[in-house]
Structures are given as structure tokens and as C-alpha cells.
Write a protein that holds these residues in place. Structure first.
Motif, PDB file in Angstrom:
ATOM      1  N   VAL A  84       0.884  -1.166   0.000  1.00  0.00           N
ATOM      2  CA  VAL A  84       0.000   0.000   0.000  1.00  0.00           C
ATOM      3  C   VAL A  84       0.920   1.214   0.000  1.00  0.00           C
ATOM      4  O   VAL A  84       1.782   1.339   0.876  1.00  0.00           O
ATOM      5  CB  VAL A  84      -0.913   0.041   1.251  1.00  0.00           C
ATOM      6  CG1 VAL A  84      -1.851   1.226   1.186  1.00  0.00           C
ATOM      7  CG2 VAL A  84      -1.704  -1.254   1.391  1.00  0.00           C
ATOM      8  N   ILE A 148      -5.922  -0.913  -0.096  1.00  0.00           N
ATOM      9  CA  ILE A 148      -5.774  -1.998   0.881  1.00  0.00           C
ATOM     10  C   ILE A 148      -6.405  -3.278   0.325  1.00  0.00           C
ATOM     11  O   ILE A 148      -5.808  -4.354   0.357  1.00  0.00           O
ATOM     12  CB  ILE A 148      -6.414  -1.634   2.241  1.00  0.00           C
ATOM     13  CG1 ILE A 148      -5.632  -0.487   2.888  1.00  0.00           C
ATOM     14  CG2 ILE A 148      -6.448  -2.840   3.172  1.00  0.00           C
ATOM     15  CD1 ILE A 148      -6.263   0.054   4.151  1.00  0.00           C
ATOM     16  N   ALA A 161       3.159  -1.110   4.012  1.00  0.00           N
ATOM     17  CA  ALA A 161       2.467   0.138   3.718  1.00  0.00           C
ATOM     18  C   ALA A 161       3.403   1.303   4.005  1.00  0.00           C
ATOM     19  O   ALA A 161       3.915   1.439   5.116  1.00  0.00           O
ATOM     20  CB  ALA A 161       1.199   0.233   4.561  1.00  0.00           C
ATOM     21  N   PRO A 164       0.664   5.116   4.495  1.00  0.00           N
ATOM     22  CA  PRO A 164      -0.620   5.012   3.784  1.00  0.00           C
ATOM     23  C   PRO A 164      -1.624   6.065   4.225  1.00  0.00           C
ATOM     24  O   PRO A 164      -2.654   6.236   3.582  1.00  0.00           O
ATOM     25  CB  PRO A 164      -1.113   3.614   4.160  1.00  0.00           C
ATOM     26  CG  PRO A 164      -0.484   3.335   5.476  1.00  0.00           C
ATOM     27  CD  PRO A 164       0.846   4.026   5.461  1.00  0.00           C
TER      28      PRO A 164
END
Ligand SMILES: Nc1ncnc2c1ncn2[C@@H]1O[C@H](COP(=O)(O)OP(=O)(O)OP(=O)(O)O)[C@@H](O)[C@H]1O
Ligand SMILES: [Mg+2]
Length: 193
Positions: A84, A148, A161, A164
Motif C-alpha cells: 500500500v 488496501i 504500507a 498510507p
């Protein structure tokens, strides 16, 4: 682990990671914090098999991926890693459902099962009614939720991530982190003993 970055001219070496060691166990939810330029994105790129460390090794679920060929690394990314990014990196001309199916399409595996899976993930993340919409019609938080959902399509062994929540307000940022944490919790594989 050590990682050198070089500038375009190749005459200026930056030590982006110096003597880093980290062990993350299944089901753990880990946040890496540090000032700008301290190497967080570099570390995530290495953890995600996008870059190889200059020295040291990286093991993913027991498999040493440091010595793999670029082709094998692509397989590892495809099968084991979910990403992400800071800005959701959605493709502007694909509907929300197609964002999730892009990878399956590229590897020739788009079928009824993957379409069903995409729709299930979308409704699970509260986006079922948005499946046919394009990214421009979504709020920042909704886009991150699509990102996601997309990162979960391959049932990854690890989700990475990189900031994010950076483009979201604090409430939506918290929602996104909670959602990631819940996904991690709900996906812990039960030990076999
Ligand atoms: N492509 C690149 N070429 C050369 N040096 C780079 C490159 N990308 C990053 N660096 C350098 O590597 C170091 C670590 O950068 P990195 O992007 O990993 O930091 P970061 O912690 O993610 O920062 P931020 O919080 O600003 O995103 C910095 O000194 C940066 O200038
Ligand atoms: Mg960064």
C-alpha cells in the motif's frame, strides 16, 4: 543489513541503511517511525523485494530471498507481498473492481473466482457499492481502502504500507490504520499444533 544508494552520476554514495536488523513474526503489526530521509521507504523497498540489500540477507517466511534472480523476485512479490503506497497509486481509467483484478488479468488468471474474491474484499472494506466507480469519484480515504483491498488480493504473507495515511485527515488516517490492523488480526493463520 546495509544499503548504499548512489546518485545518477554514481560519484556520491549515501548509506541509506546502516546495520539494520528486524525480525517480524506472523501476526505482528509493526510501525517504523523516523525523520524524513532516515531510510523508511528504502527499508520497505528492500523488505518488499523491490531492491536488494548491499550487504546482509532478507528472509521471508523462512525463504532467503537475497540470492534470488529478478524473475524469482517478481514471483515472490506476486505471491507473497502486498503493497500500500503513500498515494493510493490507483490507475485512473480502471473501475474500482478492475483495480483489484488488474494483477489477475496480467498473469492470465482472471476468472469467476477472482472476480468473486474482489467483490467480497470490496464489500468487506465497505466499498461494495463503489465497485463500478472510477478513482476520481472517490474520497482519499476510499481510495486508500481500495488500495488496501488490492494489496489483499493475492493473500500476501506480508503487507507493507509506506505512509498510507499521509494524504488523509487524522480521522480517516486512523480508520485506514485500524482497517489494516483488523485485516492482519483476521488473517493470522492458526498454528498447526
Ligand atoms: N533514488 C535515490 N537515489 C539516491 N539517494 C536516494 C534515493 N532515494 C532515497 N535516497 C536517499 O536515501 C536516504 C533514505 O531515503 P528514504 O526515502 O528511504 O527516507 P524516508 O525515511 O522514507 O524519508 P521520508 O520520510 O521523507 O519519506 C535519504 O538520504 C535519501 O536522500
Ligand atoms: Mg519515505
Amino acid at each position: 543489513m546495509l544499503f548504499y544508494r548512489f546518485n545518477w552520476e554514481g560519484d556520491n554514495k549515501v548509506i541509506a541503511l546502516d546495520d539494520i536488523s528486524l525480525n517480524v513474526r506472523a501476526g505482528e503489526f509493526v510501525a517504523i517511525v523516523g525523520p524524513s530521509g532516515s531510510g523508511k521507504s528504502t527499508f520497505l523497498s528492500i523488505a518488499g523485494a523491490l531492491l536488494s540489500p548491499s550487504k546482509g540477507r532478507l528472509r521471508l517466511n523462512g525463504e532467503d530471498i537475497t540470492t534470488l534472480s529478478p524473475k524469482e523476485l517478481t514471483r515472490v512479490r506476486l505471491e507473497k507481498i502486498g503493497f500500500v503506497f503513500q498515494s493510493s497509486n490507483l490507475v485512473p481509467y480502471l473501475s474500482v473492481r478492475d483495480q483489484l483484478l488488474l494483477l489477475s488479468e496480467l498473469i492470465g488468471k482472471r476468472d469467476k473466482t477472482t472476480v468473486k474474491k474482489a467483490d467480497e474484499l470490496l464489500s468487506h472494506l465497505g466499498l461494495g457499492h463503489r465497485a463500478g466507480h472510477f478513482p476520481e469519484a472517490l474520497s482519499g480515504g476510499e481510495r486508500q481502502r481500495v488500495a488496501i483491498a488490492r494489496s489483499l488480493m493475492n493473500d500476501p504473507e506480508i503487507i507493507l504500507a509506506d505512509e498510507p495515511t499521509a494524504s488523509l485527515d487524522s480521522k480517516r488516517g486512523r480508520d485506514v490504520v485500524e482497517m489494516l490492523a483488523n485485516e492482519v488480526k483476521s488473517r493470522i493463520k492458526q498454528p498447526s499444533w
